[in-house]
Design a protein around this motif. Sequence first.
Motif, short mmCIF file in Angstrom:
data_model
loop_
_atom_site.label_atom_id
_atom_site.label_comp_id
_atom_site.label_asym_id
_atom_site.label_seq_id
_atom_site.Cartn_x
_atom_site.Cartn_y
_atom_site.Cartn_z
N GLY A 125 35.11 -2.07 -8.28
CA GLY A 125 33.45 -2.13 -8.14
C GLY A 125 32.86 -3.57 -7.84
N GLY A 126 33.69 -4.55 -7.56
CA GLY A 126 33.24 -5.75 -7.32
C GLY A 126 33.65 -6.66 -8.61
N GLU A 127 34.06 -6.30 -9.70
CA GLU A 127 34.16 -7.00 -10.94
C GLU A 127 35.61 -7.31 -11.28
OE1 GLU A 127 32.46 -5.36 -14.32
OE2 GLU A 127 30.52 -5.34 -13.70
N TRP A 128 35.95 -8.21 -11.79
CA TRP A 128 37.28 -8.61 -11.98
C TRP A 128 37.59 -9.78 -13.16
CZ3 TRP A 128 41.73 -6.41 -12.14
CH2 TRP A 128 43.03 -7.15 -12.24
N ALA A 129 38.13 -9.52 -14.23
CA ALA A 129 38.44 -10.51 -15.32
C ALA A 129 37.24 -10.72 -15.84
CB ALA A 129 39.24 -11.69 -14.84
N GLY A 130 36.30 -9.80 -16.17
CA GLY A 130 34.92 -10.03 -16.64
C GLY A 130 34.08 -10.71 -16.02
N LYS A 131 34.12 -10.89 -14.74
CA LYS A 131 33.18 -11.34 -13.97
C LYS A 131 32.69 -10.53 -12.58
CE LYS A 131 35.28 -15.98 -14.15
NZ LYS A 131 36.41 -17.06 -13.31
N ARG A 132 31.40 -10.56 -12.40
CA ARG A 132 30.81 -9.87 -11.16
C ARG A 132 31.27 -11.01 -10.00
NH1 ARG A 132 30.08 -5.48 -8.72
NH2 ARG A 132 29.62 -4.67 -10.92
N ILE A 133 32.03 -10.30 -8.95
CA ILE A 133 32.27 -11.29 -7.96
C ILE A 133 31.58 -10.86 -6.73
CG2 ILE A 133 34.27 -12.23 -6.56
CD1 ILE A 133 36.06 -11.75 -8.92
N VAL A 134 31.54 -9.67 -6.49
CA VAL A 134 30.87 -9.11 -5.40
C VAL A 134 29.84 -7.97 -5.68
CG1 VAL A 134 31.15 -7.79 -3.10
CG2 VAL A 134 33.06 -9.12 -3.81
N PRO A 135 28.54 -8.11 -5.21
CA PRO A 135 27.66 -7.16 -5.82
C PRO A 135 27.90 -5.79 -5.55
CG PRO A 135 26.63 -8.96 -4.40
CD PRO A 135 28.03 -9.10 -4.27
N ALA A 136 27.70 -5.06 -6.55
CA ALA A 136 28.11 -3.51 -6.83
C ALA A 136 27.30 -3.03 -5.59
CB ALA A 136 27.76 -2.87 -7.90
N SER A 137 26.40 -3.21 -5.21
CA SER A 137 25.59 -2.58 -4.29
C SER A 137 26.11 -2.97 -2.92
CB SER A 137 24.13 -2.94 -4.28
OG SER A 137 24.13 -4.44 -3.90
N TRP A 138 26.66 -4.18 -2.64
CA TRP A 138 27.53 -4.26 -1.18
C TRP A 138 28.61 -3.44 -1.16
CZ3 TRP A 138 25.78 -6.18 3.19
CH2 TRP A 138 26.47 -6.78 3.90
N ILE A 139 29.50 -3.16 -2.28
CA ILE A 139 30.52 -2.41 -2.38
C ILE A 139 30.29 -0.98 -1.76
CG2 ILE A 139 32.46 -1.64 -3.76
CD1 ILE A 139 32.87 -4.67 -3.18
N ALA A 140 29.04 -0.71 -2.54
CA ALA A 140 28.83 0.92 -2.21
C ALA A 140 28.23 0.77 -0.77
CB ALA A 140 27.54 1.15 -3.28
N ALA A 141 27.54 0.03 -0.42
CA ALA A 141 26.98 -0.04 1.03
C ALA A 141 28.15 -0.12 2.28
CB ALA A 141 26.11 -1.00 1.47
N SER A 142 29.12 -0.91 1.83
CA SER A 142 30.18 -1.22 2.65
C SER A 142 31.07 -0.07 2.84
CB SER A 142 31.09 -2.41 2.15
OG SER A 142 30.45 -3.38 2.03
N THR A 143 31.03 1.02 1.73
CA THR A 143 32.11 2.03 1.72
C THR A 143 31.46 3.40 1.94
OG1 THR A 143 32.15 2.00 -0.67
CG2 THR A 143 33.68 0.63 0.33
N ALA A 144 30.00 3.31 2.21
CA ALA A 144 29.24 4.42 2.19
C ALA A 144 29.18 5.28 3.74
CB ALA A 144 28.01 4.32 1.84
#
Length: 417
Positions: free
Chosen positions: A330-349
């Motif tokens: 969901g846009g997180e990796w290795a304890g970091k927020r890299i891409v906004p979760a809202s953008w991942i959701a919008a991109s794949t909806a």
Amino acid sequence: AGMPTAMRLVRRRAAVVLLRLVLGGLVAATGLASAGAESGPRFRPDGPDADLFGRAEGYPHCTALDYLDDLRCRVGALSRFDRLFPTRTIAAPATPSPLRRAAAEPAFRYRHGSDSFGIDDYLNKYSVTGLLIARGDEILVERYQYGRTDRDRLTSFSMAKTVIGLLIGIALEQGAIRSIDDPAERYVPAIAGTEYGRTPIRALLQMASGVAFSENYADNNSDIYLLARHVLGQAPGGAAAALKPFNQRVAAPGTRFAYASSESLVLGLVLAGATGRTVADYASERLWRPLGAEADANWTIDATGQEVTFAYYNAVLRDWARLGLMLAHGGEWAGKRIVPASWIAASTAVTADSPSPAYGYQVWLLPAGRQKFALRGRRGQWVLVDPATKSVLVQTSVRDDGMAHLFPLWLAVAGDQ
């Protein structure tokens, strides 16, 4: 022979400590956890039709676009793309994010028709240069063919489109882009007054600009080849000049899906104009370094130094996996927020007004009982992502010959078969 037992014990312990330090250094260099590291990756000097692909000549990369018609250049070119055309480096961090490795490769089985197949069957059948399967933060399978290794930067073709889509989302969150409903010309004065300039960023993300563009790979006179020859050939004016011939509107923005690499090229110009940075530098700061990539990537550039953002992002296989795993989380990796979760959701909806149920914001949406999506490039480049199981399948290849078995394998990986 007469060394005291205590001294031998001390030296033996010192040797063990030294070995651990050496192994630890090797692990740190790749970000791989030490447990199970002996299980992979696995390398193969040949592959299906290896002689056709230039094995006897060491898989030459040849020059420029020779790989289009000369198959003996194909393997070398697609793992040495940064030797064919100018690139800009996307710097990796000093320390990569960790990836664990399974102690043994799972025996994945998939069905096609009435027959059952495994990983070896798949690789013996298709022109795959690299295959990696991961789940969570653990590599389950990592294979290479045709003499390729885990140090080769394997090119993306259109998988780069998803990368530019992610960077647009990051720039939006950072405030560099005010709104994706802004027209592209707000950030790119060079295309002001053109149909692409008047197109909202959202429609470009959806491949729904409404501007006529032919992406017919079977026709060497198609618009995509005209565009590619201009930017790869270092023609004057770069991307902005290359877009000028495409200025006929055939539909209102956001109403008709028509896959067009030109739209991803416009997005690259938007990102550079909005951030005041090169696309590669922005990608390094906001994506590649936070991701914890283990190796520098690079992106092919045009005559003006602008990245060719519809393709040609070159990276090692495990870093393609890190990118896919970040998306699976969901846009997180290795304890970091890299891409906004809202953008991942919008991109794949898919919404009622989506121009295509199979395409989001520069990402392919897969038909399935639950959300799955993919980065996809010509000649068999894939990063398949299943957020529910945090599973990723990465494939690099030299021709589009594996579609019949790829998705059955993917369904088995994701637990759907």
